[in-house]
Scaffold this active site. Structure first.
Site, PDB file in Angstrom:
ATOM      1  N   HIS A 243       0.830  -1.215   0.000  1.00  0.00           N
ATOM      2  CA  HIS A 243       0.000   0.000   0.000  1.00  0.00           C
ATOM      3  C   HIS A 243       0.862   1.261   0.000  1.00  0.00           C
ATOM      4  CE1 HIS A 243      -3.625   2.322   1.610  1.00  0.00           C
ATOM      5  NE2 HIS A 243      -2.633   3.104   2.039  1.00  0.00           N
ATOM      6  N   GLU A 244       1.825   1.313   0.890  1.00  0.00           N
ATOM      7  CA  GLU A 244       2.630   2.530   1.003  1.00  0.00           C
ATOM      8  C   GLU A 244       3.485   2.744  -0.250  1.00  0.00           C
ATOM      9  OE1 GLU A 244       1.746   4.470   3.185  1.00  0.00           O
ATOM     10  OE2 GLU A 244       0.786   3.130   4.609  1.00  0.00           O
TER      11      GLU A 244
HETATM   12 ZN   LIG Z   1      -2.602   5.134   2.427  1.00  0.00          ZN
END
Ligand SMILES: [Zn+2]
Length: 327
Positions: A243-244
């Site tokens: 995600h990051e």
């Molecule tokens: Zn995020």
């Protein structure tokens, strides 16, 4: 990618008190907690350029707390204008739907393991967890978990272990975070620096979006125990990292902009009014076509629930790579 049931219980009992203790110790040494730095609500307070903004992924149950770094509509407009300007600057940019098929990008990765001491609780995880995290990234970004293939693969260059109690936990937005990154960041604008540690405010991670002028804050911060095999229950399969890194490659959350047409700037992620947590079934929060994209890596659901990027996201990431990070 399977859950490790033998590791699931320890965290549950310890997380609340651990977090409280971390916040107290942070206050005691005079570092400004992230919560106070960002408590002035993001709706009007963010006068800074959006390209210096970062993002934070939060755990379910922590979301009643103010989430500091989801972007405002103004910030996304600024970011989109900046992307357009960056693309105009880049003669080597290839526009269009075929762009994703033209490039294969291998991203060098430097992992900084921030430790309080030599214990596991102090952040000392084995190299095997870091290697597994790189594998998770490669699986996710190749479409191996069920989503679209992207242009990106990841190659671990170095594991840098740093014992420094002043940087543990990593407090989002703090001067300590800045000094940590200024001291440690390596490589050019194409190098992914990942900082692992205990984190402030029960956060799972945060990231910087790309910007035209590289600075030392560029990179991704991830909760150590969210790596595969970690103790962060429901968030220990490495998808916080996935995600990051998505943000680092210029993706917004799937719920960015809520039900408004512009949304997350990607046409094939259905609009979503707000973050999804855990793993809701059949959720549909906007009247626009399509169920909420709760299985997308850019939502807030459990690691077991998220497994895909879309073709539109893959294209958006490659466009941003060409604009910001390509040599
Ligand atoms: Zn995020």
């Amino acid at each position: 990618m399977g859950l490790r049931p033998n590791l699931l219980t320890r965290r549950t009992a310890g997380v609340a008190s651990t977090t409280l203790a971390l916040l107290l110790s942070t206050a005691a040494v005079g570092v400004v907690p992230a919560a106070s730095a960002f408590s002035a609500a993001p709706t009007e307070a963010c006068a800074e350029p959006a390209d210096v903004h970062s993002d934070a992924r939060v755990k379910a149950g922590a979301h009643a707390k103010h989430e500091p770094n989801e972007l405002t509509a103004k910030e996304t407009r600024e970011r989109e204008a900046d992307l357009a300007a960056a693309l105009r600057e880049r003669a080597n940019f290839r526009a269009g739907a075929g762009a994703a098929a033209l490039a294969a990008v291998t991203i060098p990765v430097v992992v900084h393991v921030i430790q309080e001491d030599g214990t596991r609780a102090g952040g000392n995880i084995p190299d095997s967890m870091i290697n597994s995290q790189i594998s998770v990234l490669n699986e996710a970004y190749s479409g191996g978990t069920g989503g679209a293939a992207t242009a990106f693969s990841f190659q671990l260059q170095k594991i840098n272990r740093v014992t420094n109690p002043a940087w543990f936990p990593i407090v989002q937005g703090s001067s300590a975070e800045r000094s940590m990154k200024t001291s440690l960041r390596e490589g050019g604008k194409n190098t992914l620096n990942i900082y692992l540690g205990e984190l402030s405010d029960d956060l799972l991670g945060w990231a910087t979006f790309p910007k035209r002028r590289l600075d030392s804050m560029d990179g991704v911060v991830v909760l150590t125990e969210s790596l595969p095999g970690g103790t962060a229950t429901n968030y220990n399969q490495g998808d916080t990292g996935t995600h990051e890194v998505g943000h680092w490659l210029n993706l917004y959350h799937t719920f960015q902009g809520g039900c408004r047409a512009s949304g997350d700037g990607v046409s094939d992620t259905p609009a979503e009014a707000e973050p999804a947590y855990q793993c809701p079934t059949g959720r549909d929060t906007c009247t626009a076509t399509g169920l909420d994209p709760i299985t997308n890596f850019m939502d807030y659901t459990y690691d077991t629930c998220m497994y895909q990027f879309t073709a539109g996201q893959a294209e958006r990431m490659l466009t941003a790579w060409n604009a910001y990070r390509a040599a």
